[in-house]
Design a protein around this motif. Structure first.
Motif, PDB file in Angstrom:
ATOM      1  N   LYS A 114      59.606 -13.495 -89.728  1.00 25.81           N
ATOM      2  CA  LYS A 114      61.009 -13.700 -89.340  1.00 25.81           C
ATOM      3  C   LYS A 114      61.558 -14.911 -90.081  1.00 25.81           C
ATOM      4  O   LYS A 114      61.079 -16.038 -89.912  1.00 25.81           O
ATOM      5  CB  LYS A 114      61.113 -13.938 -87.836  1.00 25.81           C
ATOM      6  CG  LYS A 114      60.753 -12.719 -87.007  1.00 25.81           C
ATOM      7  CD  LYS A 114      61.938 -12.162 -86.253  1.00 25.81           C
ATOM      8  CE  LYS A 114      61.782 -10.708 -85.879  1.00 25.81           C
ATOM      9  NZ  LYS A 114      60.466 -10.249 -85.493  1.00 25.81           N
ATOM     10  N   ASN A 159      64.477 -16.346 -89.899  1.00 31.18           N
ATOM     11  CA  ASN A 159      65.520 -17.191 -89.325  1.00 31.18           C
ATOM     12  C   ASN A 159      64.908 -18.448 -88.711  1.00 31.18           C
ATOM     13  O   ASN A 159      65.608 -19.245 -88.127  1.00 31.18           O
ATOM     14  CB  ASN A 159      66.385 -16.427 -88.323  1.00 31.18           C
ATOM     15  CG  ASN A 159      65.639 -16.012 -87.067  1.00 31.18           C
ATOM     16  OD1 ASN A 159      64.533 -16.459 -86.811  1.00 31.18           O
ATOM     17  ND2 ASN A 159      66.262 -15.133 -86.287  1.00 31.18           N
ATOM     18  N   ASN A 210      60.802 -18.608 -88.142  1.00 31.42           N
ATOM     19  CA  ASN A 210      59.353 -18.562 -87.929  1.00 31.42           C
ATOM     20  C   ASN A 210      58.535 -18.546 -89.223  1.00 31.42           C
ATOM     21  O   ASN A 210      57.533 -19.250 -89.347  1.00 31.42           O
ATOM     22  CB  ASN A 210      59.002 -17.359 -87.054  1.00 31.42           C
ATOM     23  CG  ASN A 210      59.979 -17.167 -85.902  1.00 31.42           C
ATOM     24  OD1 ASN A 210      60.954 -16.440 -86.065  1.00 31.42           O
ATOM     25  ND2 ASN A 210      59.772 -17.818 -84.783  1.00 31.42           N
ATOM     26  N   GLU A 223      70.588 -15.996 -83.555  1.00 30.38           N
ATOM     27  CA  GLU A 223      70.292 -15.514 -82.206  1.00 30.38           C
ATOM     28  C   GLU A 223      71.129 -16.162 -81.110  1.00 30.38           C
ATOM     29  O   GLU A 223      70.955 -15.882 -79.929  1.00 30.38           O
ATOM     30  CB  GLU A 223      68.799 -15.640 -81.901  1.00 30.38           C
ATOM     31  CG  GLU A 223      67.959 -15.137 -83.076  1.00 30.38           C
ATOM     32  CD  GLU A 223      66.599 -14.587 -82.714  1.00 30.38           C
ATOM     33  OE1 GLU A 223      66.338 -14.386 -81.529  1.00 30.38           O
ATOM     34  OE2 GLU A 223      65.812 -14.327 -83.646  1.00 30.38           O
ATOM     35  N   ARG A 277      67.217 -22.010 -77.693  1.00 31.51           N
ATOM     36  CA  ARG A 277      66.022 -22.497 -78.425  1.00 31.51           C
ATOM     37  C   ARG A 277      66.264 -22.719 -79.906  1.00 31.51           C
ATOM     38  O   ARG A 277      65.629 -23.562 -80.524  1.00 31.51           O
ATOM     39  CB  ARG A 277      64.867 -21.522 -78.219  1.00 31.51           C
ATOM     40  CG  ARG A 277      65.111 -20.141 -78.806  1.00 31.51           C
ATOM     41  CD  ARG A 277      64.107 -19.119 -78.293  1.00 31.51           C
ATOM     42  NE  ARG A 277      64.367 -17.799 -78.861  1.00 31.51           N
ATOM     43  CZ  ARG A 277      65.350 -17.003 -78.479  1.00 31.51           C
ATOM     44  NH1 ARG A 277      66.193 -17.390 -77.535  1.00 31.51           N
ATOM     45  NH2 ARG A 277      65.519 -15.827 -79.041  1.00 31.51           N
ATOM     46  N   HIS A 278      67.168 -21.941 -80.508  1.00 29.80           N
ATOM     47  CA  HIS A 278      67.456 -22.149 -81.937  1.00 29.80           C
ATOM     48  C   HIS A 278      68.478 -23.275 -82.066  1.00 29.80           C
ATOM     49  O   HIS A 278      69.565 -23.179 -81.538  1.00 29.80           O
ATOM     50  CB  HIS A 278      68.060 -20.884 -82.557  1.00 29.80           C
ATOM     51  CG  HIS A 278      67.094 -19.752 -82.734  1.00 29.80           C
ATOM     52  ND1 HIS A 278      66.491 -19.476 -83.935  1.00 29.80           N
ATOM     53  CD2 HIS A 278      66.636 -18.820 -81.865  1.00 29.80           C
ATOM     54  CE1 HIS A 278      65.713 -18.409 -83.806  1.00 29.80           C
ATOM     55  NE2 HIS A 278      65.782 -17.987 -82.557  1.00 29.80           N
ATOM     56  N   TRP A 323      57.737 -22.971 -80.736  1.00 28.79           N
ATOM     57  CA  TRP A 323      58.280 -23.341 -82.048  1.00 28.79           C
ATOM     58  C   TRP A 323      59.522 -24.202 -81.914  1.00 28.79           C
ATOM     59  O   TRP A 323      59.806 -25.052 -82.773  1.00 28.79           O
ATOM     60  CB  TRP A 323      58.525 -22.112 -82.929  1.00 28.79           C
ATOM     61  CG  TRP A 323      59.538 -21.132 -82.433  1.00 28.79           C
ATOM     62  CD1 TRP A 323      59.303 -19.933 -81.848  1.00 28.79           C
ATOM     63  CD2 TRP A 323      60.971 -21.267 -82.484  1.00 28.79           C
ATOM     64  NE1 TRP A 323      60.478 -19.313 -81.526  1.00 28.79           N
ATOM     65  CE2 TRP A 323      61.525 -20.100 -81.910  1.00 28.79           C
ATOM     66  CE3 TRP A 323      61.838 -22.255 -82.955  1.00 28.79           C
ATOM     67  CZ2 TRP A 323      62.901 -19.898 -81.787  1.00 28.79           C
ATOM     68  CZ3 TRP A 323      63.217 -22.050 -82.843  1.00 28.79           C
ATOM     69  CH2 TRP A 323      63.720 -20.880 -82.264  1.00 28.79           C
ATOM     70  N   HIS A 363      54.418 -19.481 -77.427  1.00 31.28           N
ATOM     71  CA  HIS A 363      55.892 -19.320 -77.422  1.00 31.28           C
ATOM     72  C   HIS A 363      56.390 -19.396 -76.000  1.00 31.28           C
ATOM     73  O   HIS A 363      57.368 -20.125 -75.797  1.00 31.28           O
ATOM     74  CB  HIS A 363      56.223 -17.970 -78.088  1.00 31.28           C
ATOM     75  CG  HIS A 363      57.667 -17.584 -78.113  1.00 31.28           C
ATOM     76  ND1 HIS A 363      58.347 -17.178 -76.995  1.00 31.28           N
ATOM     77  CD2 HIS A 363      58.565 -17.503 -79.126  1.00 31.28           C
ATOM     78  CE1 HIS A 363      59.606 -16.867 -77.322  1.00 31.28           C
ATOM     79  NE2 HIS A 363      59.742 -17.066 -78.617  1.00 31.28           N
ATOM     80  N   GLN A 409      52.229 -17.549 -80.683  1.00 33.32           N
ATOM     81  CA  GLN A 409      52.890 -17.489 -81.984  1.00 33.32           C
ATOM     82  C   GLN A 409      52.465 -18.739 -82.722  1.00 33.32           C
ATOM     83  O   GLN A 409      52.571 -19.835 -82.182  1.00 33.32           O
ATOM     84  CB  GLN A 409      54.400 -17.463 -81.783  1.00 33.32           C
ATOM     85  CG  GLN A 409      55.092 -16.515 -82.729  1.00 33.32           C
ATOM     86  CD  GLN A 409      56.568 -16.439 -82.472  1.00 33.32           C
ATOM     87  OE1 GLN A 409      57.031 -15.560 -81.792  1.00 33.32           O
ATOM     88  NE2 GLN A 409      57.291 -17.386 -83.024  1.00 33.32           N
TER      89      GLN A 409
HETATM   90  C1  FUC Z   1      62.848 -15.043 -83.238  1.00 37.15           C
HETATM   91  C2  FUC Z   1      62.868 -16.058 -82.103  1.00 37.15           C
HETATM   92  C3  FUC Z   1      61.981 -15.687 -80.983  1.00 37.15           C
HETATM   93  C4  FUC Z   1      60.626 -15.364 -81.537  1.00 37.15           C
HETATM   94  C5  FUC Z   1      60.709 -14.288 -82.604  1.00 37.15           C
HETATM   95  C6  FUC Z   1      59.413 -13.981 -83.268  1.00 37.15           C
HETATM   96  O1  FUC Z   1      63.491 -13.877 -82.868  1.00 37.15           O
HETATM   97  O2  FUC Z   1      64.154 -16.234 -81.619  1.00 37.15           O
HETATM   98  O3  FUC Z   1      61.930 -16.764 -80.095  1.00 37.15           O
HETATM   99  O4  FUC Z   1      60.091 -16.518 -82.111  1.00 37.15           O
HETATM  100  O5  FUC Z   1      61.561 -14.696 -83.617  1.00 37.15           O
END
Ligand code: FUC
Length: 824
Positions: free
Chosen positions: A395, A397, A399, A525, A608-609, A648, A698, A702
């Motif tokens: 991901k 955005n 991760n 998100e 969280r973001h 994260w 998480h 994760q």
């Molecule tokens: C994004 C995050 C979630 C999670 C996912 C794998 O969508 O907003 O919290 O980490 O990736």
């Protein structure tokens, strides 16, 4: 001790029991090694098992006495396949209408149109071809029930040698298992022994939930092969297990191997797939059978001591580059789960933080070998089941990038390369997405990618339509150069950066003041509420996208300049960079997340973001040194968001507070990151922390939080992201040292410009530093507030120092030079 399998989860392991175990002297000698995770009971759950990995081939070791389980992974075992129809090919035709709606502040209609037209084609994200990372299968070893109670049980993972052990006594007999995954021999190796001759007997089997067949191949080998979803065209995998015994016998029995009466058994496991990171070959390479057979034959011919010595030497070549000492308390002598529990309850254990830090480095080495076909995924290398949380994909955005934040700074630059190669491989599929969504040249990737070259956005808002994932990943291409100074590498990746910049350039539009923004844009998100009370997730000019584009253009300009390429394009980018709407401060004194000042209306104020702080970290557009007002606004944003979050999210906040030079707040988040978590139930809002095996929660597991925390702790001790001139860096020593770590040292960190850095401090003040320059150049050195540098010397020769208005000292260092820094 009772039979270990009956022991409950660690919350039920009273710390006093562990203490009394120690006072009995049992197993205490090696238990206190600062690089060892250890436990007094086997893993009941996956999040208690211990990971080994050689980069691509790994195992989760449960350490059970009677029925040992090694859950196996190979990093290319994925379901799914290339889906050439994942793009909405004419999405860009909706852009004029969407942009008009956004200009008119018709956010609800804009959302509907983005969902209908700017998402992936039906069946794209999460569809049948999208796929998921999968387990390779299980290696199960069934032993006879012990004839007497098990005593002295202990399982360990020494992250310095990268060897896991299990040991226990039955009567006077000492049983031992050692397990490692060697990158030298490309095999998992296990040695099972007992102090009494002839005592080793077990049945070994290789199984998988679905899609595999296992059979005996020759008297002492099992072969398991299959395809990821059971369809003959899917990814093919194969694993082979060979057992060699000293004394006793080994023979095939049905689909298992049966060992009896052995003094010692050696197990060798090799595995592979037909995956190849090549879009043009549709990611399909040769059948793995021949390579796996050859690898197994080669490794099983070698002696155990050679295999282990070479494995450890290779691991230590990387691992030992960095050492960290933050001080010790008596808790360091306790089992790891008990330490974590006590830390959660408020006790201090700086050595646990150091262990967690080094464990993150261990995990990167073990899940991202330079030769890997694929990078470390959402769970690194380790995952059970056939469909994992969020598909366990890359991901982009947050991760995917967070996984690699520590690679350069914590001196594991080689481990960065699988990520860099995956980014390079996205250019071809990403060109189709650039064309489809923005009618743009260059390449594009949305919010995620997979081994199958997935580049379009996701399927719905608020998370799906993120349009700058590819642009963000290019920061890693530049950073690898910034640390390594490898010009040949830069010349290879520059076209990737250039094409991403071409795409972003085409995506920019003018706002009402003639400044450049992206539209439509989202802030990963999250949602906003306008002053008129309308809730939406798509606007014109979200802050993060502007910051990412600024970063991409700035780095592309630097790269082009260094390579003396593309003069006209450079100028075009330069002009655009100046015109990008800069970060803005809102009415609450906060950094603005959206195109308008809506942050104080946020439907989820603690989301969280915290994407709009990209410019603070991992970007460099906002720094307390050079943009103090924006840095204050960033701090305000963090205060408004609060410290709660997923694993994260907390890890990112360590980095943010470190970049704001607030060591105590960063440490508060380190503490929260190391909260013991005991659930795998998905929680998006809060509950982040760490499992008993020190995997990030998480929750669920994760791995990004592990890597993000390593980055955060590194940022507390050393920063080098601020440029005082093009590609010239300010090296900030101990920028965010918390009062909880008054004394300590770190050796082997890396700074941009190609510099190795060691640091020691006492009483909260820097006492010495050593610098090693790979290449000649100039740097500016900055020290903690209240301190100054008296001299920088190479041997006895002082280096000329030029004081700067920001308090730093400019020095010129020679290639290969070693320098000592003296403080006052
Ligand atoms: C994004 C995050 C979630 C999670 C996912 C794998 O969508 O907003 O919290 O980490 O990736």
């Amino acid at each position: 001790m009772n039979r270990p399998t009956r022991r409950r989860f660690l919350a039920l392991v009273p710390a006093t029991a562990a203490l009394s175990a120690l006072s009995e002297g049992r197993a205490a000698a090696t238990a206190t090694a600062p690089t060892t995770l250890w436990y007094e009971q086997p893993a009941e759950r996956w999040e208690q098992a211990l990971p080994v990995g050689n980069g691509r081939l790994g195992a989760m070791i449960f350490g059970r006495v009677e029925k040992e389980r090694l859950q196996l992974n190979e990093i290319t075992v994925w379901s799914g396949k290339l889906n050439p129809a994942a793009d909405r090919t004419e999405a860009y035709k909706a852009l004029p209408e969407i942009r008009k709606l956004l200009k008119e502040e018709q956010y609800v209609q804009a959302m509907a149109l983005v969902n209908a037209r700017m998402t992936c084609a039906p069946g794209g994200y999460g569809g049948p071809d999208y796929g998921s990372y999968q387990t390779l299968g299980d290696l199960t070893l069934e032993f006879a029930a012990p004839a007497a109670p098990v005593t002295g049980y202990r399982r360990t993972l020494d992250i310095d040698t990268a060897v896991a052990t299990v040991e226990y006594r039955v009567g006077d007999d000492l049983y031992t298992r050692e397990i490692f995954s060697s990158s030298v021999d490309q095999a998992i190796v296990m040695r099972i022994a007992c102090s009494r001759k002839g005592a080793i007997g077990f049945t070994a089997s290789l199984t998988r939930e679905a899609g595999a067949q296992t059979g005996v191949a020759g008297g002492n080998t099992l072969r398991m092969s299959g395809t990821s979803s059971g369809h003959p065209d899917d990814l093919r995998f194969e694993a082979q297990l060979r057992v060699a015994v000293q004394g006793g016998t080994v023979r095939g029995e049905g689909e298992t191997l049966r060992v009896s009466g052995a003094d010692e058994a050696l197990l060798f496991l090799a595995a592979g797939t037909d995956y190849v990171l090549d879009y043009r070959k549709q990611y399909k390479g040769a059948d793995p059978h021949a390579a796996v057979t050859k690898t197994l034959a080669a490794s099983s011919r070698r002696s155990y001591s050679t295999l282990k010595a070479e494995h450890t030497r290779e691991h230590q070549r990387l691992f030992r580059r960095v050492s960290l000492s933050l001080g010790d308390t008596a808790n360091a002598a306790l089992p790891t789960d008990v330490r974590l529990l006590r830390f959660t309850q408020g006790e201090e254990d700086p050595a646990l933080v150091a262990l967690f830090y080094q464990y993150g480095r261990y995990l990167l080495i073990s899940s991202s070998n330079a030769k890997n076909e694929l990078p470390s995924n959402s769970q690194g290398l380790w995952g059970d089941g056939l469909r994992m949380p969020w598909f366990c994909d890359y991901k982009s955005n947050i991760n995917f990038q967070m996984n690699y934040w520590s690679a350069e700074t914590a001196n594991l630059g080689e481990c960065h390369t699988p990520m860099l190669r995956l980014i390079e491989s996205l250019v071809e599929p990403g060109r189709k997405s650039a064309q489809a969504y923005f009618n743009a040249p260059g390449w594009f990737m949305g919010f995620t990618t997979t081994p199958w070259g997935y580049t379009p956005p996701g399927s719905t808002g608020p998370w799906g339509p993120f349009f700058s994932g590819g642009a963000w990943t290019c920061q890693h291409l530049w950073e690898h150069f910034a640390f390594t100074r490898d010009r040949e590498y830069l010349a290879r990746v520059y076209p990737v950066m250039k094409e991403a910049a071409e795409c972003s350039l085409h995506m920019l539009v003018e706002d009402e003041h003639g400044l450049l923004i992206t539209s439509p844009s989202t802030s990963p998100e999250n949602t906003f509420r306008t002053d008129a009370g309308v809730t939406s997730w798509v606007c014109a000019g979200a802050a993060m996208e502007r910051q990412i584009v600024w970063e991409l253009f700035s780095n592309t300009i630097l790269a082009a300049k260094l390579l003396a390429l593309d003069g006209a394009f450079r100028e075009e980018l330069q002009h655009a960079t100046i015109m990008i709407r800069p970060p803005e401060i809102g009415r609450g004194g906060q950094l603005m997340e959206w195109g308008k000042d809506w942050d104080l209306n946020a439907p989820e104020p603690a989301h969280r973001h915290t994407s709009h702080l990209f410019a603070l970290h991992p970007g460099r557009q906002i720094t307390p040194l050079h943009t103090p007002e924006l840095a204050r606004a960033a701090r305000k944003t963090l205060e408004l968001r609060g410290d709660e979050g997923t694993g994260w999210s907390k890890a990112w906040k360590i980095n943010f507070w470190a970049r704001l030079h607030d060591g105590d707040h960063a440490y508060k988040l380190v503490r929260e990151q190391l909260q013991l978590v005991d659930t795998t139930r998905t929680n998006y809002a809060k509950g982040g922390g760490t499992y008993a095996n020190l995997f990030d929660a998480h929750p669920p597991f994760q791995i990004d939080g592990n890597f993000g925390a390593v980055s955060g702790v590194t940022e507390m001790l050393l920063q080098s992201h601020v440029m005082y001139a093009a590609d010239r860096y300010i090296v900030h020593l101990l920028p965010a040292l918390p009062s909880a770590w008054p004394n300590g040292s770190i050796r082997g960190l890396r700074a941009r410009g190609g510099l190795g850095v060691d640091l020691a401090w006492a009483g909260g003040k820097a006492v010495s530093a050593a610098l090693r320059a790979d290449v000649g150049g100039e740097w500016r050195l900055l020290v903690p507030r209240g301190q100054r540098i008296v001299a920088v010397r190479s041997g006895k020769t002082p280096v000329a120092m030029q004081p700067q208005p920001d308090g730093s000292l400019q020095v010129a260092l020679k290639a290969g030079g070693r320098y000592e820094v003296e403080f006052a």
